[in-house]
Design an enzyme around this catalytic site. Structure first.
Site, PDB file in Angstrom:
ATOM      1  N   THR A 269       0.821  -1.217   0.000  1.00  0.00           N
ATOM      2  CA  THR A 269       0.000   0.000   0.000  1.00  0.00           C
ATOM      3  C   THR A 269       0.854   1.266   0.000  1.00  0.00           C
ATOM      4  O   THR A 269       0.452   2.287  -0.573  1.00  0.00           O
ATOM      5  CB  THR A 269      -0.926  -0.021   1.240  1.00  0.00           C
ATOM      6  OG1 THR A 269      -1.787  -1.144   1.107  1.00  0.00           O
ATOM      7  CG2 THR A 269      -1.755   1.237   1.359  1.00  0.00           C
TER       8      THR A 269
ATOM      9  N   ASP B 128       1.339  -6.440  -4.495  1.00  0.00           N
ATOM     10  CA  ASP B 128       0.525  -6.471  -3.276  1.00  0.00           C
ATOM     11  C   ASP B 128       1.088  -7.672  -2.517  1.00  0.00           C
ATOM     12  O   ASP B 128       1.314  -8.744  -3.122  1.00  0.00           O
ATOM     13  CB  ASP B 128      -0.948  -6.693  -3.662  1.00  0.00           C
ATOM     14  CG  ASP B 128      -1.868  -6.631  -2.458  1.00  0.00           C
ATOM     15  OD1 ASP B 128      -1.620  -7.386  -1.488  1.00  0.00           O
ATOM     16  OD2 ASP B 128      -2.808  -5.833  -2.467  1.00  0.00           O
ATOM     17  N   SER B 129       1.326  -7.552  -1.213  1.00  0.00           N
ATOM     18  CA  SER B 129       2.045  -8.642  -0.533  1.00  0.00           C
ATOM     19  C   SER B 129       1.252  -9.942  -0.526  1.00  0.00           C
ATOM     20  O   SER B 129       1.815 -11.012  -0.290  1.00  0.00           O
ATOM     21  CB  SER B 129       2.460  -8.235   0.879  1.00  0.00           C
ATOM     22  OG  SER B 129       1.362  -8.182   1.730  1.00  0.00           O
TER      23      SER B 129
ATOM     24  N   THR C 263       1.533  -4.905   3.966  1.00  0.00           N
ATOM     25  CA  THR C 263       1.387  -5.323   5.373  1.00  0.00           C
ATOM     26  C   THR C 263       0.760  -6.705   5.519  1.00  0.00           C
ATOM     27  O   THR C 263       0.969  -7.364   6.530  1.00  0.00           O
ATOM     28  CB  THR C 263       0.523  -4.306   6.147  1.00  0.00           C
ATOM     29  OG1 THR C 263      -0.746  -4.206   5.496  1.00  0.00           O
ATOM     30  CG2 THR C 263       1.189  -2.956   6.210  1.00  0.00           C
ATOM     31  N   ASP C 264      -0.007  -7.146   4.497  1.00  0.00           N
ATOM     32  CA  ASP C 264      -0.794  -8.369   4.696  1.00  0.00           C
ATOM     33  C   ASP C 264       0.068  -9.593   4.996  1.00  0.00           C
ATOM     34  O   ASP C 264      -0.286 -10.402   5.849  1.00  0.00           O
ATOM     35  CB  ASP C 264      -1.682  -8.634   3.467  1.00  0.00           C
ATOM     36  CG  ASP C 264      -2.849  -7.651   3.410  1.00  0.00           C
ATOM     37  OD1 ASP C 264      -3.173  -7.051   4.455  1.00  0.00           O
ATOM     38  OD2 ASP C 264      -3.432  -7.475   2.325  1.00  0.00           O
TER      39      ASP C 264
HETATM   40  N1  ASN Z   1      -2.866  -5.455   0.554  1.00  0.00           N
HETATM   41  C1  ASN Z   1      -1.799  -4.596   0.965  1.00  0.00           C
HETATM   42  C2  ASN Z   1      -0.505  -5.415   0.886  1.00  0.00           C
HETATM   43  O1  ASN Z   1      -0.280  -6.253   1.720  1.00  0.00           O
HETATM   44  C3  ASN Z   1      -2.054  -4.079   2.356  1.00  0.00           C
HETATM   45  C4  ASN Z   1      -1.073  -3.026   2.846  1.00  0.00           C
HETATM   46  O2  ASN Z   1       0.056  -2.938   2.432  1.00  0.00           O
HETATM   47  N2  ASN Z   1      -1.474  -2.204   3.811  1.00  0.00           N
HETATM   48  O3  ASN Z   1       0.265  -5.246  -0.039  1.00  0.00           O
END
Ligand code: ASN
Length: 612
Positions: A40, A110-111, A142-143
């Site tokens: 993100t 996207d992770s 973050t995921d």
């Molecule tokens: N879906 C995003 C990811 O993991 C969530 C994030 O980064 N806040 O790439």
């Protein structure tokens, strides 16, 4: 060793930048490699959904005065176009300027779309850039960030430098983004605090990566490590809990274990789970299972059908690791419902997170070890994923009297224990050092001059003490106020065995090539053979010229130091190398009447010519 920054090229599906040429001044600057994998933090909305936006983050950073000091950059790099290089503005808590290189991966992910292939790519990237940077930041979604951090922590063996993962809940392009603080604080830690761990910097906290879980899909404090205190907190001051830092204890260089076993799975027990489901999970090619049980590792002991399926799998060589569904607390043997598992050979996973358990299993299964050793390693604490050191106050007071220090008041562990450690190092009292470490002491905690107990031991030339300290996890990369590492101190005191040991432990010279040339010239002009040899053992090239193109051989010839000339000749130094005025070492000798020194080159020099 110079930091290396440079231009982009694209290799192995990622955008790279590492061209040698920009030297860092270790007194006032530090170097950080930022690996941008996606997430993100660099996303923008496309057709109503957030997606990574390629080639946008660098441009944004360059325009953002909180993230980049254009004035310093221009002064520092002049007309050179270092498009991926940025300078963090002066900020509280950062003793040295952070100069960082942004390396954007292709594609950005996207992770949720990441897997162990990306972990291996990142690990190899850090391995290849390891000596060029003080620390590393990984911008990541973050995921699955906690999985990546856990996996990397195991893949990095004998890590000596900080690797900080971060990301954000709101894109950096959004004014209210949490990414700005997360990114800046990660850079400060990676460049200025030699914490040799894989950490997660998020929501004003620095957490051990393999202790951490994403607990909140929206909040800015998305990550928690329920079974371990944060390694640092960010307020108006940066408070580092040095005694909590996990350090490698082997005298071995940093290396990456680039293989993970994918035949692993997480099996979460629930009240009406069927034996069929459990058996399906344990089918070939599965080699290891993390069993997520209730409370403190408890399992339905009346479900003989499932217990039998698990027992059969263990007999066939599948490893089953028990970890709790609760985020806080540990697997114990307190209940009969827990003991049924240990009786059939399920391994207790202590208080590990599911992410750490799974990636540790993946790492251990990929090792060429016997099954017994694999089980032993899974139960052991490899990277701080299991243990916490607790401070025993009574014990500390006892130790203070052992050291004959009359202190009326126990103020704080961060004042007294470091003082006791320096004192114990001075007195070479290893028993006391050992006790202090058990009570929360840290051999890498710096004093007000940023010097560590290892600096002192290296100056004093206490070989056994240095070995002892390295085996207790002392960092070879700590820099004092003057940019000196323990290796610099060992070199400046000509302790050759210690230099060798530090180099074996991953230490390397930290200076501009020309500065090394200057030091060599200085040693040669005094006829200081020992010092020349010290630099050689530390990895220095004795042929390195200084800023004026002069080499150690020029100076040894100029001052008529025959022994040095013999030694340098033996080391392959060139008598025809020209300085900026076009003069060779022979010209120098000729001008001051030492022509006969040149004749030394005409003889066939052997190792016995110079007795070191
Ligand atoms: N879906 C995003 C990811 O993991 C969530 C994030 O980064 N806040 O790439």
């Amino acid at each position: 060793m110079n930091g290396s920054l440079g231009q982009h090229d694209t290799r192995n599906g990622r955008r790279r930048s590492s061209v040698d040429g920009i030297g860092f001044n270790p007194k006032s600057e530090c170097s950080v490699l930022v690996i941008y994998s996606g997430g993100t933090i660099g996303m923008a909305s496309k057709n109503g959904a957030l997606e990574p936006k390629p080639n946008a983050l660098g441009d944004y950073i360059r325009r953002c005065p909180f993230l980049h000091d254009e004035e310093y950059y221009k002064r520092r790099f002049g007309g050179r176009n270092e498009s991926s290089v940025f300078v963090l503005p002066v900020t509280k808590g950062a003793q040295r300027r952070v100069i960082y290189t942004l390396e954007e991966y292709e594609p950005l992910l996207d992770s949720c779309n990441m897997n162990s292939d990306q972990w291996i790519l990142i690990a190899e990237n850090i391995k290849n850039s390891y000596k060029s940077y003080d620390g590393f930041v990984i911008l990541h979604g973050t995921d699955t960030l906690a999985y990546s951090a856990s996996a990397l922590s195991f893949m990095f063996e004998n890590l000596g430098k900080p690797v900080v993962l971060t990301g954000s809940q709101l894109s950096l392009f959004e004014p209210r983004s949490d990414g700005k603080d997360n990114f800046i604080e990660s850079l400060v830690i990676a460049g200025n605090y030699p914490i040799p761990e894989v950490t997660i910097c998020f929501g004003r906290k620095l957490l051990r990566g393999n202790r951490t879980t994403k607990m909140d899909a929206e909040g800015f404090s998305a990550f928690k490590s329920p079974n371990a205190t944060p390694l640092a907190t960010f307020g108006s001051l940066i408070e580092v809990k040095y005694h909590e830092i996990f350090r490698p204890t082997k005298i071995e260089e940093f290396k990456v274990h680039p293989i993970l076993n994918s035949n692993v799975a997480l099996l979460r027990i629930f009240p009406s789970i069927t034996a069929q489901t459990v058996r399906a999970f344990l089918q070939s090619p599965i080699e290891g299972i993390v069993l997520q049980t209730y409370g403190s590792g408890n399992f339905p002991s009346n479900r003989l059908d499932i217990l039998e399926a698990i027992e059969n799998a263990i007999k066939q060589g599948i490893i089953v690791l028990n970890c709790s569904q609760c985020t806080r607390g540990s697997v114990t043997n307190d209940y009969q419902t827990g003991q049924v598992l240990s009786k059939i050979g399920v391994i207790a996973g202590g208080n590990m997170t599911p992410e750490a358990s799974l990636t540790k299993l993946s790492y251990v299964l990929a090792k060429d070890w016997s099954i017994e050793k694999k089980k032993e390693m899974l139960q052991g604490n490899l990277r701080g994923e299991l243990t916490v050191t607790k401070i025993d106050t009574k014990q500390i007071i006892k130790l203070m009297s052992m050291q004959k220090l009359k202190l009326d008041q126990f103020t704080a562990s961060k004042v007294i224990i470091p003082a006791l450690l320096f004192d114990a190092v001075d007195k070479e009292n290893t028993d006391c050092i050992d006790q202090l470490i058990k009570n929360g002491g840290d051999l890498s905690q710096p004093n007000l001059d940023s010097r560590t107990p290892l600096h002192i031991a290296c100056c004093k030339g206490k070989e056994k003490l240095v070995k002892f300290m390295l085996e207790k996890g002392a960092s070879v990369h700590s820099k004092d106020r003057y940019g000196h590492t323990p290796l610099t101190d060992a070199v400046l005191n000509d302790h050759h065995e210690i230099i060798t040991m530090l180099v074996n432990c991953g230490a390397h010279l930290l200076m501009d090539k020309e500065l090394l040339g200057e030091k060599l010239c200085e040693a040669a002009s005094h006829g200081d053979l020992m010092r020349l040899n010290s630099y050689k053992i530390a990895g220095g090239d004795l042929r390195q010229p200084d800023h004026s193109g002069r080499t150690a051989l020029h100076m040894a010839m100029l001052h008529g130091h025959e022994e040095c000339v013999r030694y340098l000749a033996q080391e392959g130094c060139d008598r025809t190398a020209k300085d900026i005025m076009g003069l060779t070492p022979e010209d120098y000798a000729a001008r001051v009447g030492y022509q006969d020194l040149a004749a030394l080159f005409d003889r066939n020099l052997t190792a016995t010519d110079v007795d070191m």
